[in-house]
Motif scaffolding. Structure first.
Motif, PDB file in Angstrom:
ATOM      1  N   THR A 588    -123.121   4.343 -65.611  1.00 21.61           N
ATOM      2  CA  THR A 588    -121.901   4.515 -64.840  1.00 21.61           C
ATOM      3  C   THR A 588    -120.758   3.764 -65.514  1.00 21.61           C
ATOM      4  OG1 THR A 588    -120.876   3.997 -62.711  1.00 21.61           O
ATOM      5  CG2 THR A 588    -122.661   2.583 -63.376  1.00 21.61           C
ATOM      6  N   SER A 589    -119.528   4.163 -65.175  1.00 17.62           N
ATOM      7  CA  SER A 589    -118.398   3.481 -65.826  1.00 17.62           C
ATOM      8  C   SER A 589    -118.017   2.212 -65.078  1.00 17.62           C
ATOM      9  CB  SER A 589    -117.199   4.425 -65.898  1.00 17.62           C
ATOM     10  OG  SER A 589    -116.707   4.638 -64.591  1.00 17.62           O
ATOM     11  N   GLY A 590    -118.492   2.091 -63.835  1.00 14.21           N
ATOM     12  CA  GLY A 590    -118.144   0.885 -63.080  1.00 14.21           C
ATOM     13  C   GLY A 590    -119.107   0.670 -61.935  1.00 14.21           C
ATOM     14  N   LEU A 591    -119.037  -0.505 -61.328  1.00 13.78           N
ATOM     15  CA  LEU A 591    -119.849  -0.815 -60.157  1.00 13.78           C
ATOM     16  C   LEU A 591    -118.902  -1.195 -59.033  1.00 13.78           C
ATOM     17  CD1 LEU A 591    -122.491  -3.042 -61.992  1.00 13.78           C
ATOM     18  CD2 LEU A 591    -122.926  -0.810 -60.932  1.00 13.78           C
ATOM     19  N   GLY A 616    -119.305   3.253 -45.051  1.00 11.25           N
ATOM     20  CA  GLY A 616    -118.403   2.214 -44.561  1.00 11.25           C
ATOM     21  C   GLY A 616    -117.053   2.327 -45.252  1.00 11.25           C
ATOM     22  N   ASP A 617    -116.216   1.352 -44.996  1.00 13.51           N
ATOM     23  CA  ASP A 617    -114.871   1.381 -45.557  1.00 13.51           C
ATOM     24  C   ASP A 617    -114.924   0.940 -47.014  1.00 13.51           C
ATOM     25  OD1 ASP A 617    -112.246   1.325 -46.092  1.00 13.51           O
ATOM     26  OD2 ASP A 617    -111.759  -0.389 -44.794  1.00 13.51           O
ATOM     27  N   THR A 618    -114.610   1.886 -47.914  1.00 19.18           N
ATOM     28  CA  THR A 618    -114.655   1.517 -49.328  1.00 19.18           C
ATOM     29  C   THR A 618    -113.246   1.251 -49.874  1.00 19.18           C
ATOM     30  OG1 THR A 618    -114.619   3.848 -49.913  1.00 19.18           O
ATOM     31  CG2 THR A 618    -116.775   2.796 -49.828  1.00 19.18           C
ATOM     32  N   SER A 619    -112.247   1.415 -49.016  1.00 24.09           N
ATOM     33  CA  SER A 619    -110.873   1.316 -49.522  1.00 24.09           C
ATOM     34  C   SER A 619    -110.500  -0.106 -49.903  1.00 24.09           C
ATOM     35  CB  SER A 619    -109.897   1.843 -48.472  1.00 24.09           C
ATOM     36  OG  SER A 619    -109.942   0.981 -47.351  1.00 24.09           O
ATOM     37  N   THR A 620    -111.214  -1.086 -49.355  1.00 20.39           N
ATOM     38  CA  THR A 620    -110.878  -2.472 -49.682  1.00 20.39           C
ATOM     39  C   THR A 620    -111.524  -2.925 -50.990  1.00 20.39           C
ATOM     40  OG1 THR A 620    -112.741  -3.232 -48.406  1.00 20.39           O
ATOM     41  CG2 THR A 620    -110.638  -3.151 -47.258  1.00 20.39           C
ATOM     42  N   LEU A 621    -112.292  -2.023 -51.595  1.00 27.03           N
ATOM     43  CA  LEU A 621    -112.916  -2.394 -52.868  1.00 27.03           C
ATOM     44  C   LEU A 621    -111.851  -2.570 -53.950  1.00 27.03           C
ATOM     45  CD1 LEU A 621    -115.934   0.090 -53.053  1.00 27.03           C
ATOM     46  CD2 LEU A 621    -116.017  -2.368 -52.597  1.00 27.03           C
ATOM     47  N   LEU A 622    -112.241  -3.309 -54.958  1.00 22.95           N
ATOM     48  CA  LEU A 622    -111.386  -3.482 -56.120  1.00 22.95           C
ATOM     49  C   LEU A 622    -111.210  -2.141 -56.832  1.00 22.95           C
ATOM     50  CD1 LEU A 622    -110.202  -5.988 -57.568  1.00 22.95           C
ATOM     51  CD2 LEU A 622    -112.297  -6.057 -58.932  1.00 22.95           C
ATOM     52  N   ASN A 623    -112.297  -1.340 -56.849  1.00 24.23           N
ATOM     53  CA  ASN A 623    -112.299  -0.086 -57.603  1.00 24.23           C
ATOM     54  C   ASN A 623    -112.922   1.054 -56.784  1.00 24.23           C
ATOM     55  OD1 ASN A 623    -114.727  -1.371 -57.534  1.00 24.23           O
ATOM     56  ND2 ASN A 623    -115.278  -0.959 -59.661  1.00 24.23           N
ATOM     57  N   PRO A 624    -112.260   1.463 -55.692  1.00 27.42           N
ATOM     58  CA  PRO A 624    -112.873   2.446 -54.799  1.00 27.42           C
ATOM     59  C   PRO A 624    -113.219   3.762 -55.497  1.00 27.42           C
ATOM     60  CG  PRO A 624    -110.562   2.048 -54.216  1.00 27.42           C
ATOM     61  CD  PRO A 624    -110.927   1.047 -55.244  1.00 27.42           C
ATOM     62  N   GLU A 625    -112.477   4.097 -56.561  1.00 29.31           N
ATOM     63  CA  GLU A 625    -112.689   5.397 -57.205  1.00 29.31           C
ATOM     64  C   GLU A 625    -114.078   5.520 -57.828  1.00 29.31           C
ATOM     65  OE1 GLU A 625    -110.745   2.973 -58.187  1.00 29.31           O
ATOM     66  OE2 GLU A 625    -111.477   2.515 -60.206  1.00 29.31           O
ATOM     67  N   VAL A 626    -114.685   4.400 -58.129  1.00 29.78           N
ATOM     68  CA  VAL A 626    -115.962   4.450 -58.826  1.00 29.78           C
ATOM     69  C   VAL A 626    -117.090   4.963 -57.907  1.00 29.78           C
ATOM     70  CG1 VAL A 626    -116.855   2.132 -58.379  1.00 29.78           C
ATOM     71  CG2 VAL A 626    -117.235   3.186 -60.591  1.00 29.78           C
ATOM     72  N   VAL A 627    -116.882   4.820 -56.605  1.00 26.49           N
ATOM     73  CA  VAL A 627    -117.940   5.209 -55.662  1.00 26.49           C
ATOM     74  C   VAL A 627    -118.231   6.701 -55.782  1.00 26.49           C
ATOM     75  CG1 VAL A 627    -118.556   5.365 -53.218  1.00 26.49           C
ATOM     76  CG2 VAL A 627    -117.392   3.323 -54.085  1.00 26.49           C
ATOM     77  N   GLN A 628    -117.154   7.499 -55.832  1.00 27.29           N
ATOM     78  CA  GLN A 628    -117.363   8.945 -55.927  1.00 27.29           C
ATOM     79  C   GLN A 628    -118.063   9.313 -57.234  1.00 27.29           C
ATOM     80  OE1 GLN A 628    -116.855  10.876 -53.249  1.00 27.29           O
ATOM     81  NE2 GLN A 628    -118.022  12.379 -54.451  1.00 27.29           N
ATOM     82  N   GLU A 629    -117.666   8.654 -58.288  1.00 27.75           N
ATOM     83  CA  GLU A 629    -118.320   8.930 -59.585  1.00 27.75           C
ATOM     84  C   GLU A 629    -119.821   8.648 -59.485  1.00 27.75           C
ATOM     85  OE1 GLU A 629    -117.220   6.482 -63.120  1.00 27.75           O
ATOM     86  OE2 GLU A 629    -119.338   6.800 -63.628  1.00 27.75           O
TER      87      GLU A 629
END
Ligand code: WTA
Length: 636
Positions: A588-591, A616-629
């Motif tokens: 993966t490109s990120g965690l 859950g709420d992933t918007s507070t993550l540093l890098n939310p975009e990585v979740v979909q990947e």
């Protein structure tokens, strides 16, 4: 009334209530009635969980081997203590009587002494499941040396870490070991490990596979000639109740393995008492626990607990699937095993084979079945109950830990009505508490929380070798004045406990505890790896398997993924052992990380378990975009 052998449910409740009301009187009675003391204690218990400091039977003097061997000689010297069942079913099994065990342990103890081992020294034992393993454990105990058994499936790196952590002076090993069709070069692993272990002066080598191995002059010695020349008389060292008996390493969620220290008297009293009750052991029974002595189950319920009761205990060198999946059943038939204690992962693997093989063996000797090491799922429970126990042998689902030394929550067969997947009731002397996340105890029934124990019991570990602060921090800081187990549990409407699994970063794979951090550290050693995170996902046979998310330094390289997967698993095998290999590796490109940089394992766990409806709420993550990947590329 003796409270040693509980016979019906009412008696259990009576005994249990007494053990909570008057714990000191309760344990004093058990200790008085059933053991051999050189001197009795001045004080039954002193404790303070804030330090933490726990002392049982302080002032008492004893040797555990006198309790496990010598005192049986007058009444059952010719009774079989250990049945050794070798890897190859065509090789003869060996019956070692209590008299013979006495002689062999004494000789071995004299060899240890002659090689300079003294009371308090640490001896690392890295042996397969052959009689020398049990004998060397007892020989250490005879002279007051502290044994540190390392499971012989661990790699050279894992072995050297454990040897160095407790500065072992000696390693006891064998030329090699058998495992089904394979043989393993144990001595080669020891040689690799010892390149980096300055404290080790001597290596004693038992012959098992008769391979050609290198013996390093001045360090390595064949065991047998030394035993042949040793005297069969070795006076037992008189030990204090709270002297350490052994160190056994267990994985933590972070950092290096924790060397749990168990002390003599409390451990002896508790393992003997639980053995007798949990397995309802009667004279003449043949008891078989399929664990390896490299784990706590083997220490407490192959060696010390059974022998302290003068029982006959089976030591099995082989594996469940060699020469075929009927091996366990064959051994039960051959030795007329009465109590059979194994792990859910083995039950699931055997259940997968159907019942054809099972039905060709006579299992009518069985009276009690046991399960340990991880939660047993409903399907496996029923398969075990129907096909092995023929609905006639109660299943004791025993919950406990390396740290607890002995069984903590378990049915008592023929006493406690069983309930699939429930470990049921606490053992006398054990006071569980379920806690919510704010640190409040959940009283009453039908509650679920974090499992703690709020009163000391005799066989609890006293410290982590060389790091008491880590002991306090890991087990006594989460909830005030309580031992925190790391497990979640629920209590049903009648007060039965069901263990729901780990609530920390330990994953139990095939019954083996694996911390995520040491595996991630191993993976990160690979030159192509930038970062990694491990989570568990449900697996048919292993219970849980490992799923790794790996960020590569150069993600442009697509050619190498399959090779990289192999290399990553190779590194894990070298650093920890094959049991820690990953089933799935996703690049993966990120965690997903919190703003403070902590990996959100919860999200990864859900993705690995294919449970993405509620991340859950992933918007507070540093890098939310990585979740979909990660979701898009998740592995089947
Ligand atoms: C798990 C093994 C559910 C639990 C004796 C515990 C269990 C960890 C059971 C300790 C059981 C052990 N039901 N879970 N009957 N027995 N466990 O130190 O998560 O190797 O904390 O000791 O195994 O594993 P350990």
């Amino acid at each position: 009334m003796s409270n040693y052998h509980i016979k019906h449910l009412e008696e259990y409740y009576q005994v249990y209530r007494k053990s909570v009301r008057e714990p000191e009187n309760f344990w004093e009675e058990v200790a008085e009635e059933h053991f051999m003391w050189q001197k009795k204690w001045d004080n039954v218990l002193s404790w303070d969980f804030s330090k933490p400091e726990v002392k049982w039977f302080e002032g008492a003097k004893l040797n555990i081997t006198e309790n496990c061997i010598d005192r049986h000689l007058a009444t059952r010297g010719d009774k079989t203590a250990i049945i050794f069942e070798p890897n190859n079913p065509d090789d003869p099994s060996e019956h070692i009587t209590y008299n013979q065990l006495h002689e062999r342990v004494n000789k071995f103890a004299n060899v240890l002494k002659a090689e300079g081992i003294k009371k308090g020294d640490r001896v690392c034992i890295y042996l397969p499941m052959i009689p020398e393993l049990a004998i060397s454990v007892l020989a250490c105990a005879r002279i007051g040396a502290i044994h540190s058994v390392v499971f012989a499936g661990f790699s050279a790196t894992a072995l050297s870490t454990r040897i160095n952590d407790s500065d072992c002076k000696m390693v006891i090993t064998s030329d090699g070991s058998y495992r089904g069709e394979k043989s393993i070069d144990l001595k080669g692993i020891v040689d690799d490990a010892l390149e980096d272990c300055p404290s080790v002066k001597t290596v004693l080598v038992a012959k098992r596979i008769h391979s050609n191995i290198d013996m390093k002059a001045g360090r390595d010695k064949w065991l047998q000639p030394l035993l042949d020349n040793a005297s069969a008389v070795c006076k037992a060292e008189i030990m204090d109740a709270e002297d350490p008996l052994f160190i056994l390493y267990t994985s933590g969620s972070t950092g290096k393995p924790k060397g749990m220290v168990h002390t003599i008297a409390g451990y002896m009293v508790y393992t003997a008492y639980t053995f007798k009750n949990v397995f309802q052991y009667r004279d003449g029974d043949i008891y078989w626990c399929t664990a390896d002595i490299g784990w706590i189950t083997g220490h407490s319920y192959i060696v010390y607990g059974p022998l302290a009761n003068g029982a006959t205990t089976v030591m099995f060198e082989g594996v469940p699937h060699y020469p075929d999946f009927g091996r366990f059943w064959k051994v039960i038939e051959k030795h007329k095993v009465t109590q059979f204690y194994t792990a859910p992962t083995a039950i699931r693997a055997l259940a997968k084979q159907g019942t054809e093989l099972v039905d060709t063996y006579n299992l009518s000797s069985l009276k009690v079945l046991g399960s340990v090491g991880e939660p047993i799922n409903e399907e496996a429970w029923h398969w075990y109950n129907d096909n092995i126990g023929k609905k006639n042998s109660p299943i004791v689902d025993t919950w406990w830990q390396t740290e607890t030394g002995g069984i903590m929550i378990s049915p008592i067969p023929f006493v406690t009505p069983t309930k699939p997947t429930y470990a049921t009731l606490p053992f006398p002397g054990i006071q569980p508490a379920l806690m919510d996340e704010t640190g409040k105890e959940l009283k009453g029934n039908q509650v679920e929380g974090r499992l703690c124990i709020k009163f000391p019991w005799p066989s609890m570990a006293r410290t982590i070798w060389g790091d008491h602060e880590r002991y306090r921090e890991t087990y006594f800081s989460a909830f005030e004045n309580k031992y925190f187990t790391g497990d979640g549990a629920l209590r049903d409407e009648v007060g039965y406990y069901r263990i729901t699994g780990r609530v920390d970063d330990v994953i139990i794979v095939s019954g083996h505890n694996l911390g995520t951090a040491p595996i991630e550290d191993a993976i990160n050693e690979h030159p192509a790896v930038a970062e990694s995170a491990i989570v568990g996902f449900p697996h048919d046979i292993k219970g849980y398997a490992l799923y790794g998310f790996v960020i590569l330094k150069d993600t442009g390289e697509s050619r190498v993924h399959d090779n990289l997967r192999k290399e990553i698993n190779q590194i894990i095998a070298e650093h920890i052992g094959p049991i820690a290999k990953l089933d799935k590796i996703q690049f993966t490109s990120g965690l997903p990380k919190t703003r403070s940089g902590k990996i959100m394992r919860r999200i990864l766990r859900k993705i690995a378990c294919k449970d993405i409806s509620n991340l859950g709420d992933t918007s507070t993550l540093l890098n939310p975009e990585v979740v979909q990947e990660i979701i898009d590329n998740a592995l089947e």
